[in-house]
Every structure is written in C-alpha cells, then in structure tokens.
Write an enzyme that holds these catalytic residues in place. Structure first.
Site, PDB file in Angstrom:
ATOM      1  N   ASP A   8       0.849  -1.179   0.000  1.00 13.79           N
ATOM      2  CA  ASP A   8       0.000   0.000   0.000  1.00 13.79           C
ATOM      3  C   ASP A   8       0.898   1.247   0.000  1.00 13.79           C
ATOM      4  OD1 ASP A   8      -2.289   1.757   0.612  1.00 13.79           O
ATOM      5  OD2 ASP A   8      -1.383   1.837   2.613  1.00 13.79           O
ATOM      6  N   ASP A  10      -0.077   4.987   0.849  1.00 16.56           N
ATOM      7  CA  ASP A  10      -0.210   6.021   1.891  1.00 16.56           C
ATOM      8  C   ASP A  10      -0.275   5.419   3.290  1.00 16.56           C
ATOM      9  OD1 ASP A  10      -0.334   8.291   0.083  1.00 16.56           O
ATOM     10  OD2 ASP A  10      -2.260   7.456  -0.548  1.00 16.56           O
TER      11      ASP A  10
HETATM   12 MG   LIG Z   1      -2.824   3.211   3.560  1.00 16.50          MG
END
Ligand SMILES: [Mg+2]
Ligand SMILES: [Zn+2]
Length: 194
Positions: A8, A10
C-alpha cells in the site's frame, strides 16, 4: 511464476498526506528503502497498489499522480531499489465525475488491482504478500490468497473485522513487515511450511 509483495502507498510506503498530489510532500516511511531492497533481493517483485479516489472526487487529475509515483521511485532509487509496478484505483462510488463514479472491482478492499497484477506479471498469489496499514488492505490480500501483514501504526481506527480482513501478522513497522516475510521465506527453505 513470480511472487510479489504488494505494498500500500499512503501510510505504509510513504507518510500519509491525505489526497496529496505534490511530489515535494512525498516522504518515505523510515527504513522503506532498505526493507524493499531486501525483499527484492529475496526474489519478490515489488508492486504498489493504491486507492486514489482523489481523482474521482475531482481533487486532482489522473496524470497528476505520475510525478508522485516518479518521486517515490526516485527516493527508493537512493536505496538502490525500484518498484516493479504500480497499480492505482481512480474510482469512487460517490465520485464527482461520471467517468470515475463507479463501484469498481479495483478499489480496496476489493482485490482487482492484485488480480490485474497477477495476470500482468504471472504471479503466484499464494506465494505473495500484501502489506498495508488498514484492514481494507488486508481484505484485498486475503481475498486472493496472499498472506497479509498489517502495520499497526494507528492508521486503522475502525477495527471492523469481517470474515476476510484479519491479518496474518501485525507488526509495528515496514521494516518488521519485511523481516516477517524474509523469515517466512527462510523457514520455507528448510521445509517448515507456514
Ligand atoms: Mg494506507
Ligand atoms: Zn477502481
């Protein structure tokens, strides 16, 4: 067949700056470069998978994401590592623009990005991993048979568990996530299958 670590963006690979499209605000999480380099050296493809509903909401354009992704590659390059691929979902069911307003299969917790990546890169999903900072990441990974690692850094606030979103491992950092994967790969080499 290849194996991958899905990462992932962010709050996992870089500091979470909500709806950021400014490459100057990209900051890697501590140890990210070293962690990813070790995973790549162990034979994993590195594939970033990120929901970017800011596009659907009209906060920025799809092409504005490219300088952000380039900046991530530039920063990782300083540690001698590069992502092999990036997949993003620009959609949102309540998006402002019709083109992006849809209940797509790529927006995590749905696993569309992982499935597309598996097709594009001939991935063995059962030998692949998903690292993220919220349960939606875990669900996307678990739904396609990856092993999942939650970085328990306070970003998940709902803890709304269902049948699909329980992580296999919970760790405090990206460094610890990489260690978990490398340890597992090593155990496997000695015939101690997880
Ligand atoms: Mg995230
Ligand atoms: Zn989508």
């Amino acid at each position: 067949m290849n194996k991958a670590v899905f990462i992932d963006k962010d709050g996992t690979l870089i500091k979470d700056v909500p709806y950021n499209a400014d490459p100057h605000k990209v900051v890697l999480e501590p140890g990210a470069g070293v962690a990813l380099a070790a995973l790549q050296a162990a034979g994993f493809m590195l594939i970033m998978v990120t929901n970017q509903s800011g596009v659907a909401h009209g906060y920025f354009q799809e092409e504005d994401l490219l300088p952000v992704f380039d900046r991530i590659q530039e920063l990782l390059g300083e540690a001698g590592v590069q992502l092999d691929a990036v997949y993003y979902c620009p959609h949102h069911p309540a998006g402002k623009t019709e083109r992006y307003r849809q209940s797509c299969i790529c927006r995590k917790p749905r696993p569309g990005m992982l499935l597309h990546a598996a097709r594009d890169h001939h991935l063995h999903l059962h030998q692949s991993w998903m690292i993220g900072d919220i349960l939606h990441d875990m669900e996307a990974g678990n739904r396609v048979g990856c092993r999942t690692i939650l970085i328990d850094n306070g970003h998940e606030t709902q803890w709304d568990f269902n049948a699909f979103n329980t992580p296999d491992f919970r760790v405090p950092s990206l460094t610890a996530a990489a260690d978990t994967i490398l340890e597992s790969a090593q155990n496997k080499a000695y015939g101690n299958f997880l």
